[in-house]
Scaffold this active site. Structure first.
Site, PDB file in Angstrom:
ATOM      1  N   LYS A 221      10.118   6.747  -8.036  1.00 61.63           N
ATOM      2  CA  LYS A 221       8.744   6.337  -7.724  1.00 61.63           C
ATOM      3  C   LYS A 221       7.806   6.611  -8.898  1.00 61.63           C
ATOM      4  O   LYS A 221       7.011   5.741  -9.287  1.00 61.63           O
ATOM      5  CB  LYS A 221       8.249   7.086  -6.475  1.00 61.63           C
ATOM      6  CG  LYS A 221       9.100   6.825  -5.251  1.00 61.63           C
ATOM      7  CD  LYS A 221       8.614   7.607  -4.052  1.00 61.63           C
ATOM      8  CE  LYS A 221       8.724   9.110  -4.215  1.00 61.63           C
ATOM      9  NZ  LYS A 221      10.111   9.598  -4.327  1.00 61.63           N
ATOM     10  N   THR A 222       7.904   7.814  -9.441  1.00 64.24           N
ATOM     11  CA  THR A 222       7.041   8.148 -10.574  1.00 64.24           C
ATOM     12  C   THR A 222       7.349   7.231 -11.752  1.00 64.24           C
ATOM     13  O   THR A 222       6.444   6.717 -12.412  1.00 64.24           O
ATOM     14  CB  THR A 222       7.252   9.626 -10.969  1.00 64.24           C
ATOM     15  OG1 THR A 222       7.115  10.427  -9.796  1.00 64.24           O
ATOM     16  CG2 THR A 222       6.256  10.063 -12.004  1.00 64.24           C
TER      17      THR A 222
ATOM     18  N   HIS B 157      42.397  27.231   6.251  1.00 64.12           N
ATOM     19  CA  HIS B 157      41.119  26.669   6.697  1.00 64.12           C
ATOM     20  C   HIS B 157      40.870  25.319   6.012  1.00 64.12           C
ATOM     21  O   HIS B 157      40.624  24.308   6.682  1.00 64.12           O
ATOM     22  CB  HIS B 157      40.001  27.669   6.371  1.00 64.12           C
ATOM     23  CG  HIS B 157      38.626  27.234   6.786  1.00 64.12           C
ATOM     24  ND1 HIS B 157      37.927  27.824   7.797  1.00 64.12           N
ATOM     25  CD2 HIS B 157      37.813  26.267   6.298  1.00 64.12           C
ATOM     26  CE1 HIS B 157      36.753  27.241   7.928  1.00 64.12           C
ATOM     27  NE2 HIS B 157      36.659  26.289   7.013  1.00 64.12           N
ATOM     28  N   GLU B 158      40.994  25.304   4.708  1.00 63.55           N
ATOM     29  CA  GLU B 158      40.733  24.058   3.976  1.00 63.55           C
ATOM     30  C   GLU B 158      41.790  23.001   4.292  1.00 63.55           C
ATOM     31  O   GLU B 158      41.476  21.816   4.396  1.00 63.55           O
ATOM     32  CB  GLU B 158      40.670  24.314   2.466  1.00 63.55           C
ATOM     33  CG  GLU B 158      39.504  25.201   2.025  1.00 63.55           C
ATOM     34  CD  GLU B 158      38.139  24.725   2.519  1.00 63.55           C
ATOM     35  OE1 GLU B 158      37.940  23.498   2.646  1.00 63.55           O
ATOM     36  OE2 GLU B 158      37.282  25.582   2.801  1.00 63.55           O
TER      37      GLU B 158
HETATM   38  P1  ADP Z   1      10.649  10.283  -7.817  1.00 61.60           P
HETATM   39  O1  ADP Z   1       9.271  10.220  -8.390  1.00 61.60           O
HETATM   40  O2  ADP Z   1      10.942   9.180  -6.857  1.00 61.60           O
HETATM   41  O3  ADP Z   1      11.020  11.599  -7.247  1.00 61.60           O
HETATM   42  P2  ADP Z   1      11.354   9.994 -10.555  1.00 61.60           P
HETATM   43  O4  ADP Z   1      10.682   8.732 -10.902  1.00 61.60           O
HETATM   44  O5  ADP Z   1      10.674  11.233 -10.953  1.00 61.60           O
HETATM   45  O6  ADP Z   1      11.689  10.041  -9.015  1.00 61.60           O
HETATM   46  O7  ADP Z   1      12.833   9.946 -11.138  1.00 61.60           O
HETATM   47  C1  ADP Z   1      13.306  10.937 -11.992  1.00 61.60           C
HETATM   48  C2  ADP Z   1      14.117  10.335 -13.104  1.00 61.60           C
HETATM   49  O8  ADP Z   1      15.292   9.728 -12.607  1.00 61.60           O
HETATM   50  C3  ADP Z   1      13.385   9.251 -13.833  1.00 61.60           C
HETATM   51  O9  ADP Z   1      12.630   9.776 -14.872  1.00 61.60           O
HETATM   52  C4  ADP Z   1      14.498   8.385 -14.347  1.00 61.60           C
HETATM   53  O10 ADP Z   1      14.988   8.860 -15.557  1.00 61.60           O
HETATM   54  C5  ADP Z   1      15.570   8.548 -13.304  1.00 61.60           C
HETATM   55  N1  ADP Z   1      15.537   7.423 -12.365  1.00 61.60           N
HETATM   56  C6  ADP Z   1      15.188   7.474 -11.063  1.00 61.60           C
HETATM   57  N2  ADP Z   1      15.289   6.273 -10.490  1.00 61.60           N
HETATM   58  C7  ADP Z   1      15.686   5.437 -11.448  1.00 61.60           C
HETATM   59  C8  ADP Z   1      15.951   4.019 -11.486  1.00 61.60           C
HETATM   60  N3  ADP Z   1      15.838   3.272 -10.386  1.00 61.60           N
HETATM   61  N4  ADP Z   1      16.345   3.485 -12.654  1.00 61.60           N
HETATM   62  C9  ADP Z   1      16.474   4.251 -13.744  1.00 61.60           C
HETATM   63  N5  ADP Z   1      16.235   5.555 -13.780  1.00 61.60           N
HETATM   64  C10 ADP Z   1      15.852   6.158 -12.660  1.00 61.60           C
HETATM   65 ZN    ZN Z   2      35.167  24.904   6.587  1.00 57.14          ZN
HETATM   66 MG    MG Z   3       8.027  11.809  -8.534  1.00 59.83          MG
END
Ligand code: ADP
Ligand code: ZN
Ligand code: MG
Length: 645
Positions: A235-236, A451-452
């Protein structure tokens, strides 16, 4: 424990302007400390500076001093006597001074006056009831406090005028710098796997590039666009890419900064931000993590409330109402959860356009991997499509992290290119946690192996279960052993048989322990948590309990203060059903394992010998063929079906 993806999304460290920065600088505290000490010094030392200290002596030794002719003068106030000696006198602790004081007992029957006169001591007397001058009293009692208050006022004024910068002036950045527009160099080419979102945002880009074109036809752009999506989905990145594409200034703040800020700072920052952005139009304002302040005010979870959040939120609303999108300013905001946002934010004229950013699908993941490996030398055996297939549930930030981990691993080994093995190692490290070195007794190791093996074997033989990729008894992260199952590909909808298969598999560890040793251990805690959660959701969310019925009783946003939408009778029924489903699954797990006891033993023995087994080895050891698993489906399906109630 059985562990399934998705892995936790990681977030890159972000540099944020910090409202409380002045409070956190050491200088702030040093100044405060200096002030405090100065204060004490002033009240205690300054007023008696240049004078010898006064020693307290007993009345006997006072009389001795008088008789020895060592006392020059005395001043008495009531029964207390202060005096000046010719030669320094010592008190009980050994301090000596020419100034002394003593107390004359009221029963003293000596003729002190005669004695003093006999030794030519000057006698001064003070009225014991005479009060010290008013100014002196005031100075001594309030002076230090006034000083402290003045000092504090001075400090906070400096803080206010220096903004988030250094409290003592010249330090750190000034407030103005926080809102200097950025001109991001990222573009849509840096964002992959979310093409529909890019298409939606293209309109915003076009508008910012040529606002006049859109205004000519009388249309108005939305003022606010809300990006909704899980952490790490980009998103950012998208918001910055919009600014980069449109080549407009980008003003950003993270709403979470205001949560702990000093009251009033948030609102004034928001005001500043909007003023600056409007002056720079066309421009983008980006409010990150909007849910941090935009949580519904009626939700009632806000115990104690937070004025600062409220004020900041109100200021954002006011600012958004106060401008026209024709000015060429568009507010983008990002949130992980839209369901908790205050409805006021979503009203028309505010964030009325909402865009959901989904986690990427397989081709999307491959495209994201391609972007992040642009500058990474890849060995010939690396197939990004294959890696994308192995990483269901990972979002952009995870994939970026994965590439980074793989590259670091390759560098550690001194390779010139990143190989498939580096990627596989990195995936394991991310999904399973890093290996831990702890010493286990042979008995513990064997128990963990069983277990595993229980998890792994059930993952193989229960139809509908996710394929078992790896099983290990090397302690990793918090777990002593891990069975990794990973879905064939992204699933968006889960069938009841799949959920039951998950539960049966998760109970496989406990079932194996019961079967082999007849006792149970604490090792199944995580497994039981998973089982409880799935069973509960089956009953209250997905209508999978015939007794409770096809109803959804889930609490909308996990608000614990909300009234349950059902009565005590239903509550009991829900508990019963959750329990019934879990117990059925455990019974299935035990039954299946006892039927496959030979394979369970073989798997456990092989694990004890090899520590870890991958998919191929597991199939080898157990003699189960993948095709046989598929063929067995119809008959075995009976086993995991719920007996009709
Ligand atoms: P959000 O804001 O949704 O938490 P970010 O935009 O901060 O996510 O994502 C963190 C990093 O992950 C980005 O800087 C980028 O490098 C990588 N990333 C996330 N989504 C994508 C995408 N769709 N394509 C390419 N890189 C991505
Ligand atoms: Zn277990
Ligand atoms: Mg973000």
């Amino acid at each position: 424990m059985a562990q399934n993806p998705p892995p936790p999304a990681s977030k890159p460290p972000q540099k944020k302007p910090d409202a409380l920065a002045p409070m956190r600088t050491p200088r702030f505290w040093i100044t405060l400390a200096i002030l405090f000490v100065a204060n004490i010094l002033i009240s205690n030392v300054l007023f008696s500076a240049g004078q010898p200290p006064t020693v307290t002596i007993s009345y006997n030794s006072f009389l001795d001093q008088v008789n020895a002719g060592n006392v020059a003068s005395i001043t008495s106030t009531g029964e207390s006597i202060t005096g000046v000696a010719k030669q320094p006198v010592k008190d009980s602790s050994g301090t000596s001074s020419t100034k002394f004081q003593t107390q004359r007992p009221s029963f003293a029957n000596d003729d002190l006056q005669a004695m003093l006169q006999q030794h030519n001591v000057v006698i001064n007397a003070k009225d014991p009831n005479a009060s010290t001058p008013l100014w002196e009293t005031l100075l001594f009692s309030f002076g230090p406090t006034i000083l402290l208050v003045l000092g504090f006022l001075y400090l906070s004024r400096r803080a206010a005028s220096a903004g988030a910068g250094g409290i003592l002036g010249s330090f750190g950045q000034s407030r103005a710098r926080l809102y200097d527009a950025e001109r991001p160099s990222v573009s849509f080419a840096d964002v992959a796997g979310i093409d529909e979102v890019k298409a939606d945002l293209q309109e915003v880009v076009d508008f910012l590039r040529e606002p006049q074109k859109y205004q000519r036809l009388g249309g108005t752009m939305p003022k606010g666009v809300l990006l909704i999506g899980a952490p790490g989905t980009g998103k950012t990145l998208l918001a910055r890419a919009v600014a980069g594409e449109a080549k407009v200034p980008f003003f950003s703040i993270a709403a979470s900064e205001f949560v702990e800020a000093i009251v009033g700072v948030g609102a004034s920052r928001v005001r500043d931000l909007f003023t600056k952005a409007r002056a720079a139009a066309p421009a983008i304002i980006f409010i990150d993590e909007l849910d941090a302040i935009g949580r519904s005010r009626s939700a009632g979870v806000r115990l104690g409330g937070n004025d600062e959040q409220e004020q900041t939120l109100n200021q954002i609303l006011t600012e958004m109402d106060g401008f026209d999108s024709r000015e060429g300013v568009i507010v983008l905001a990002a949130t992980n959860r839209a369901d908790v946002l205050d409805p006021a934010l979503l009203r028309p004229g505010r964030f009325d356009r909402r865009i959901t950013v989904q986690a990427p699908d397989r081709p999307g993941r491959a495209a994201i991997l391609r972007i992040h490996t642009r500058n990474v030398p890849l060995a010939a055996d690396v197939d990004l499509d294959q890696i994308a297939q192995q990483t269901p549930g990972m979002v952009g930030a995870d994939l970026k992290n994965l590439v980074n981990e793989a590259a670091l691993g390759a560098a550690r080994k001194g390779e010139t290119a990143v190989t498939l093995a580096d990627f596989t190692d990195a995936i394991e490290r991310i999904l399973l946690g890093t290996q831990r070195k702890i010493i286990l007794t042979p008995a513990d190791r064997e128990r963990i192996a069983y277990h595993e093996s229980g998890h792994a074997l059930l993952g193989l033989i229960v139809p509908g279960a996710d394929p078992v990729k790896k099983v290990t008894i090397v302690p990793r992260g918090q777990a002593l052993g891990v069975t990794l199952q990973s879905p064939v590909d992204d699933r968006f909808n889960y069938g009841e048989d799949y959920l039951r298969a998950r539960m049966v598999g998760a109970l496989g560890g406990r079932a194996a322990e019961k079967l082999v040793y007849g006792v149970v251990t604490t090792g199944a805690e995580n497994d039981l948590m998973q089982v409880t959660r799935i069973a509960q959701q089956m009953v209250v969310r997905w209508g999978m309990s015939p007794k409770v019925g096809p109803l959804n009783y889930a609490e909308p946003d996990g608000n614990p203060f909300q009234q349950r939408p059902y009565g005590d009778g239903t509550a009991n029924l829900i508990d019963e059903e959750v329990r019934r489903i879990s117990e059925e699954c455990l019974a299935d797990a035990e039954k299946l394992l006892s039927e496959h006891r030979k394979q369970l033993d073989a798997l456990a023995q092989s694990l004890l010998k090899n520590d870890s087994l991958d998919e191929g080895q597991i199939l080898d050891v157990t003699g189960i063929k993948p095709s046989a698993v598929a063929a067995a489906k119809p008959t075995d399906a009976q086993l995991v079906k719920a007996p009709s109630t």
